[in-house]
Structures are given as structure tokens and as C-alpha cells.
Scaffold this motif. Structure first.
Motif, mmCIF file in Angstrom:
data_model
loop_
_atom_site.group_PDB
_atom_site.id
_atom_site.type_symbol
_atom_site.label_atom_id
_atom_site.label_comp_id
_atom_site.label_asym_id
_atom_site.label_seq_id
_atom_site.Cartn_x
_atom_site.Cartn_y
_atom_site.Cartn_z
ATOM 1 N N LYS A 168 -7.472 -2.417 1.339
ATOM 2 C CA LYS A 168 -7.326 -1.141 0.644
ATOM 3 C C LYS A 168 -6.660 -0.117 1.557
ATOM 4 O O LYS A 168 -6.710 -0.227 2.777
ATOM 5 N N SER A 169 -6.062 0.881 0.935
ATOM 6 C CA SER A 169 -5.489 1.998 1.699
ATOM 7 C C SER A 169 -6.571 3.048 1.906
ATOM 8 O O SER A 169 -6.477 4.188 1.430
ATOM 9 N N ASN A 183 0.829 -1.210 0.000
ATOM 10 C CA ASN A 183 0.000 0.000 0.000
ATOM 11 C C ASN A 183 0.863 1.260 0.000
ATOM 12 O O ASN A 183 0.570 2.236 -0.696
ATOM 13 N N THR A 195 -7.766 1.342 -8.205
ATOM 14 C CA THR A 195 -7.989 0.247 -7.263
ATOM 15 C C THR A 195 -9.261 -0.492 -7.648
ATOM 16 O O THR A 195 -10.320 0.119 -7.834
#
Length: 720
Positions: free
Chosen positions: A431-432, A71, A93
Motif C-alpha cells: 500500500k501507499s 502506487n 484501496t
């Protein structure tokens, strides 16, 4: 197919892997080698989904590379690309049923000239010198070549290891992009995510007259939301999803059947059915923290009585049993919120630490041992969540910055340069990204001051708004002639002082705002003077009510609160804690000496009315007592059910003939009552919308001033 080891084009950008540079026209920037490898790998899979596992295997060549590391590099690469070309988003993403990962957006191309540059540069040598060396010492040249290759390989390996270690400390993370996720009318609250990050459930309420309803969305289609339970009478909040997404657990605020419910959940339709109460909860449990350990057990916190600490329990669905897990101090608020780590090893909880502070504790779910950390806060909004690898905890620090705590090295790091972007950060798995609630300082707990014409004095009881400054007003005090002084909390949580005079509210600009000042707050006026006493941060300060200029009065380290002037204004009575035990003290109005007032050592609030008479609320309850110093006699006058803060000086007001007091006899049934000294009975005066403990009477008792919340629209936010 292009050769991604050589220079190529990504739309308008020129990518040079050999020199780790990106260029656009005359501007060129250098990026990290690992970021370049990621970009080259994505380019070799043009328009295709690339998973994290593929990046681990083909870029890092390691199956154990953490999501956190990937990430960080993706973020660093995105930032570099955006610096050159901010109008295009090159790395997308991807989430959905077909897989999660990244896709490179943009046309990939390569000219013959670009493909040959690296080869030509590599062939620029002194051919005569090479031939000469070879002719003179062919064996030595071959041996030297092998040694150089070995040394180069060692240097490369050590450099790579050093880079990975240094990466954890030097790559800046900056979560700064904010997007609204929800568009309901009213407020959204207490979001939760399924463990796979596919389903989001949250509560919405249009206004305080309506009930909380649960809504759900798929994370790949947040624009569409579904009402989870088709029951118009339900009042549901604080939901949590089981790991297999077959059940949800939530609190239901329903008369005579309040508690934690479990319902069968369909993750495709996002609806639930067959809700049944499994855990009965008393009215004092407003916002349980529910965290699933597995598909058959979940943790929750609750208190048995109004003054008992919050404790965590483990509930077993099959056995229908609850086991106490945590044991906070009896005379504390207890364990406020919790979060379970993805590996199920830790239950992180915020535990009451001292009078008003909270400290992060880690409870080992196997051994039940507690590990105390250095992460602390004076805010009650203490939500947090774990990273995907269970090695970091994310929270909002006291300065309002998104931060992370590393469980391995016990270090804390700020990971966003934006202040007060939201609260209760919920990490999105894989996810970031974080989901947060919109900041209450700007929305859901904004309050105003209202004035009721007292029905006991012939008034109609109707409320009139007199102060609305779009902040959270926390403490009010009368200063004669219908004027007030009050304390507000700004959007950055710093304390401001205001004055309401001649029908106008204005800020007292000479008050020294400090970041460490925080609620709870209380005010007491030195009648007939321009001085007031402000209690905050377990100490007290004298305030000039005309300017706000403040000077310290209580000594640091005494752990005192709820200060109030005596009947003749010559001394001050304060409640406090000493070695975690309640204590009452008397102090000269100019400061020291401090003397213990042992007859009221168990008091939360002390009112000195006349030479010998004291009225107080007792620590451990909300009941109101009278103490006669001459007779050394304590008499219980009023039994109360609930007041939202036990450490305020203004939840009751003593007059010549009786006591006006605040109470909540049932949930959402807040009211002001009057206790008559002569008849020794209580009667209802007015219903109040809230239970914020600040009653102020006008000098003639014609008007009652209260703090009241009002509803603003708020949303859930996506931070990335």
C-alpha cells in the motif's frame, strides 16, 4: 458493457480517454495517459476488485512493473479526481482475505452520443482527396501506410520507454493525509507489521507508573485491538513478527529476567503464549532493534557495557546462538537502529558518525560488507523502512519531512510536503501508506522543570512544578537568586532559550533560532555577569541571559562540547574529540587561544573548582574523579552505574562540602545522591522520576532543580 475507449460517465465526471481529460460541468483537466488507462481498466471492471498483478498484465503489459510505479500513478489519478470532485473518493484501496488491490466507486454509464463522438471525429476526412490519391498511386499509398505504421509504432515504443524513465523523476509523491489509528489511553510505541501487511502489533503504556503491554490488530479491522500476552506482570516492548507469523520476538523489562523473549503467536486470535527468554540483556539495553531474517533467525542490537557501542547480532533459534554481525567504532554509540529489506539482501542500520551524528549504512546480509550512504542525521530518532521492492528506504529527514533514498541512483527525495507529521515511518506492504508514531515534540517526551526542597537542608523533598511550556526542556542552569536559564526544543526541533525569573518563564526572543541547532545542549553561567555559555552542535555560543542574543565563541570544526567557565570565569574548559579520540581544551573566556589540557584528555565534563582542583566524569564511564593540578594526582571519588547522557555538564554539582550527583542504580531507580568530602561516603537525597542530567542548586542549597518528563496522550498515525 460500455466502451471504455470512448467517452463515458463516472458518476458526475465525464471521462474522455481519447483526449486524456476529465470534466465536471465547465471545469476540465488533463491527466497522464497511463493514469487514464488505469481509470479505464477499473471502469471496465465496475465494482470489482482489481489487483496490482492485473494492472501489470493488462495496463503495463509487463510482469516486472514495480509496486512503486503503480502506487505513483494511482496517487496521481486520485489527486486529479479529487481536484474535480473532492467530496467523493472514487478509488478505494482493498485489503483482506479475499485479496488486495483497488476498486472503482461510482456509477459507470455511457450515452449513444458519447459512444459515437470518437467514431464521427475519426470519419471527418476529405473523401475526394482520398479517392484521388488512391486512383493515381494505389501501390505508393499502401507502402506509405505501412511505413507510417512502423514509424508510429517506433515512436510509441520510444515514447513509452522515455515516459517510464521520466516517471521515476517527475511524478510528485505527496503523502499528506493523516489518520489516527489507535485510541488507547496513554502512549502507543514501536509498531511492527507482518511481512504480508495483515497484522499490526505495538506497545501501549497508560502512564509511567504502568507497564508496557503489547496489542495487535488486523489491518482490515484497526478499530479492534487485542492484548497479545495475558500476563498482567509482563512489561514488553519493541516487538517483531516472524515471516510466517508463528512467532514474535520482543524485549521484556522484568527484574532479574530482562532480555529478548520469543513467544508462539496465533495470527487469527492475535494472541501469544509460552514466552521464553532467549537472549539475556543488561540494564543498559533500553530499546533493541529486532528484525527477522527468516523463520529461524533474527537480527538484534545490544551493548555489553554502559559505554560499549551498540552492535548487531544474528540469533539462531534452533542453535540458540548469537553471532556478531556489525563492528562499529569502540568510542561511538554504535549501530542504533536497523531494518531488513523485503528481499533479505540488506540490513540497513544507522551508525554513530562522529560525536553525535548518525549515518545510514547498508550491510549486505550475504557478504557482510558495509556500504556507507550520504544519508545522515543528528537526531537519535532514526527509524526507517524499505519499499516493497527493496529499492527505496523511507525516513524522516532533519527538517522533519518524509523522504526516500533510492538505493540504485543514491538520490534522496522528499515525498511529503507536510513537516513533522510523525517519526519512525513504517511502510505498509502493498500500500501507499506508512504507520508512524505521533511526534514526541508534541507528546511523549515533553518535559517540565521541578523544584525539590532539599532534605539535607531540612526540606521535605516534595517536588513542585515551576515551568511547563509543553516542549522538551533539555538544559537548565542557575543564574542566581533562584532564577534559571533553560533551552527548549520546539515541535519543529529548533532550539529556543527561555528565562525563569521572579516565578515567571518567558522566551528570550533575541536568540537566533537555526534549523541546524540540535541537542545535546548544555549551559554554563559566567557568575556575576549577564553571560552564559551554550554548547550545541559540537561548538559553543555566548548568550545574553536577559535577551537571548547569541554570538559565536568556539571556532567551527573543533568538535567541542560541554563547555564550562573556570572558577574565576577567565577561561573555559571543554571536552571534545580530535580524530575520534577524546581531548580536553582550555580557552580564554573571549575565545582563542585554544590549548590542550592533557591531564584531563579522557574527561566528558570538567569542573574547575578553585585554583588547583578539578572534578570530572571520565570518558568511557560515568564515574567522578578529582584532579589536583599541583600534585598531578587523579583520585576516583564516586562510582556510578548510569546517566542518560555522557556529555552533559550538569549531571553533578560540586559544593564546598561535597558533590550532588545523579545515578541510576537499577532500571527506573533514578535518584540524586550526595557525596560528603569529609566522610568520603554517599547518601540518597531524593528519588527522581527521570535520569535527565541537569542538576541545579540554589545558592543556599535549599532547593534542587531537575528536568522531569510528563505523560501526554499519543497515538499511532496512518500516513497516506
Amino acid at each position: 458493457m460500455i466502451d471504455v475507449q470512448k467517452t463515458f460517465q463516472l458518476s458526475k465526471l465525464t471521462v474522455a480517454p481519447a483526449t486524456d481529460t476529465l470534466s465536471l460541468e465547465a471545469e476540465s483537466i488533463e491527466i497522464q495517459s497511463m493514469a487514464m488507462k488505469i481509470l479505464s481498466y477499473l471502469a471496465s471492471h465496475e465494482s470489482q476488485l482489481v489487483t496490482r498483478d492485473e494492472l501489470r498484465m493488462h495496463v503495463w503489459n509487463s510482469e516486472v512493473t514495480a509496486d512503486h510505479t503503480i502506487n505513483n500513478h494511482i496517487y496521481s489519478l486520485r489527486r486529479a479526481l479529487a481536484k474535480l470532485d473532492p467530496d467523493n473518493k472514487y478509488i478505494h484501496t482493498v485489503t483482506g482475505t479475499n485479496g488486495n488491490g483497488y476498486r472503482l466507486n461510482g456509477q459507470i454509464s455511457q450515452t449513444l452520443e458519447q459512444a459515437s463522438i470518437q467514431d464521427n471525429n475519426a470519419n471527418v476526412t476529405d473523401s475526394d482527396s482520398v479517392q484521388n490519391v488512391t486512383a493515381k498511386a494505389p501501390h505508393f499509398s499502401k507502402l506509405t501506410h505501412h511505413r507510417v505504421m512502423i514509424i508510429s509504432a517506433c515512436v510509441l515504443v520510444f515514447s513509452f520507454i522515455f515516459y517510464l524513465v521520466a516517471l521515476q523523476f517527475f511524478i510528485p509523491i505527496n503523502y499528506h493525509q493523516i489518520t489516527k489509528l489507535t485510541a488507547h489511553e496513554g502512549r502507543e510505541q514501536s509498531p511492527t507489521l507482518s511481512e504480508d501487511g495483515q497484522v499490526l502489533i505495538y506497545a501501549n503504556r497508560v502512564n509511567r507508573d504502568k507497564k508496557w503491554q503489547l496489542y495487535a490488530s488486523h489491518m482490515n479491522n484497526l478499530a479492534s485491538s487485542t492484548k497479545v500476552l495475558d500476563d498482567p506482570l509482563s512489561n514488553d516492548n519493541f516487538v517483531s513478527i516472524s515471516p510466517d507469523k508463528k512467532y514474535i520476538a520482543f524485549i521484556r523489562y522484568q527484574a532479574d529476567s530482562r532480555g529478548i523473549y520469543i513467544a508462539e503467536f496465533d495470527s487469527n486470535s492475535l494472541t501469544a503464549k509460552n514466552a521464553t527468554r532467549r537472549i539475556e540483556l543488561s540494564v543498559h539495553n533500553l530499546s533493541p532493534s529486532i528484525n527477522w531474517l527468516n523463520n529461524n533467525e533474527f537480527f538484534y542490537n545490544a551493548k555489553e557495557t554502559p559505554t560499549a557501542p551498540l552492535r548487531f547480532y544474528l540469533y539462531n533459534i534452533a542453535l540458540n546462538t548469537s553471532e556478531q554481525i556489525s563492528s562499529p567504532a569502540i568510542n561511538s554509540f554504535g549501530d542504533l537502529t536497523g531494518a531488513i529489506s523485503p528481499d533479505k539482501k540488506w540490513l540497513a542500520l544507522m551508525r554513530s558518525d562522529g560525536a553525535f551524528g548518525y549515518r545510514l549504512n547498508l550491510l549486505n546480509t550475504n557478504t557482510r560488507d558495509i556500504e556507507v550512504t550520504d544519508v545522515s542525521s543528528n537526531e537519535m530518532r532514526t527509524g526507517f523502512s524499505f519499499s516493497d521492492d527493496s529499492q527505496h528506504l523511507y525516513f524522516i529527514n532533519e527538517q522533519g519531512f518524509l523522504s526516500q533514498f533510492d538505493l540504485r541512483n543514491k538520490q534522496t527525495e522528499v515525498i511529503s510536503d507536510k513537516q513533522y507529521i510523525g517519526y519512525w515511518p513504517l511502510k505498509v506492504p502493498g500500500k501507499s501508506q506508512f504507520i508512524m508514531q505521533q511526534d514526541w515534540g508534541l507528546s511523549s517526551l515533553t518535559t517540565q522543570i521541578i523544584k525539590h526542597h532539599n532534605p539535607l537542608k531540612g526540606g521535605d523533598g516534595v517536588a513542585q512544578v515551576i515551568v511547563k511550556n509543553n516542549m522538551s526542556i533539555r538544559a537548565i542552569e542557575g543564574i542566581g537568586n533562584g532564577d534559571l536559564i533553560f533551552a527548549s526544543i520546539k515541535a519543529n526541533y529548533q532550539v529556543q532559550l527561555w528565562q525563569y525569573k521572579n516565578g515567571q518563564a518567558s522566551i528570550l526572543s533575541d536568540f537566533n533560532e537555526k534549523p541546524e541547532y540540535s541537542a545535546p545542549l548544555s549551559l554554563s553561567w559566567d557568575q556575576g555577569s549577564n553571560r552564559a555559555l551554550l554548547s550545541l552542535n559540537n561548538t559553543c555560543r555566548l548568550i545574553n541571559i536577559n535577551t537571548g542574543k547569541d554570538t559565536p565563541l568556539c571556532a567551527k570544526g573543533e568538535n567541542l562540547f560541554a563547555g564550562r567557565f573556570s572558577f574565576n570565569n577567565q577561561s573555559i574548559y571543554l571536552a571534545g574529540l580530535h580524530h575520534d579520540k577524546p581531548i580536553a581544551v582550555n580557552m580564554n573566556h573571549t575565545g582563542y587561544p585554544l590549548t590542550e589540557f592533557s591531564p584531563l584528555n579522557n574527561a566528558n565534563t570538567i569542573m574547575h573548582i578553585g585554583e588547583k582542583d578539578f572534578y570530572y566524569s571520565q570518558n568511557g564511564s560515568y564515574d567522578i574523579y578529582h584532579y589536583n593540578r599541583d600534585l598531578d594526582k587523579h583520585t576516583k571519588l564516586i562510582s556510578r552505574t548510569y546517566v542518560s547522557s555522557p556529555h552533559s555538564i550538569n549531571d553533578f554539582v560540586v559544593t564546598t562540602n561535597g558533590i550532588y550527583f545523579m545515578d541510576r542504580v537499577k532500571i527506573r531507580k533514578n535518584a540524586i545522591y550526595y557525596y560528603d568530602f569529609k566522610t568520603q561516603t554517599s547518601q540518597l537525597v531524593i528519588y527522581s522520576k527521570d535520569n535527565y542530567p541537569n542538576i541545579v542548586l540554589s545558592d543556599d542549597e535549599q532547593y534542587i532543580y531537575l528536568i522531569q518528563s510528563y505523560d501526554n496522550d499519543s497515538s499511532l498515525l496512518l500516513i497516506e
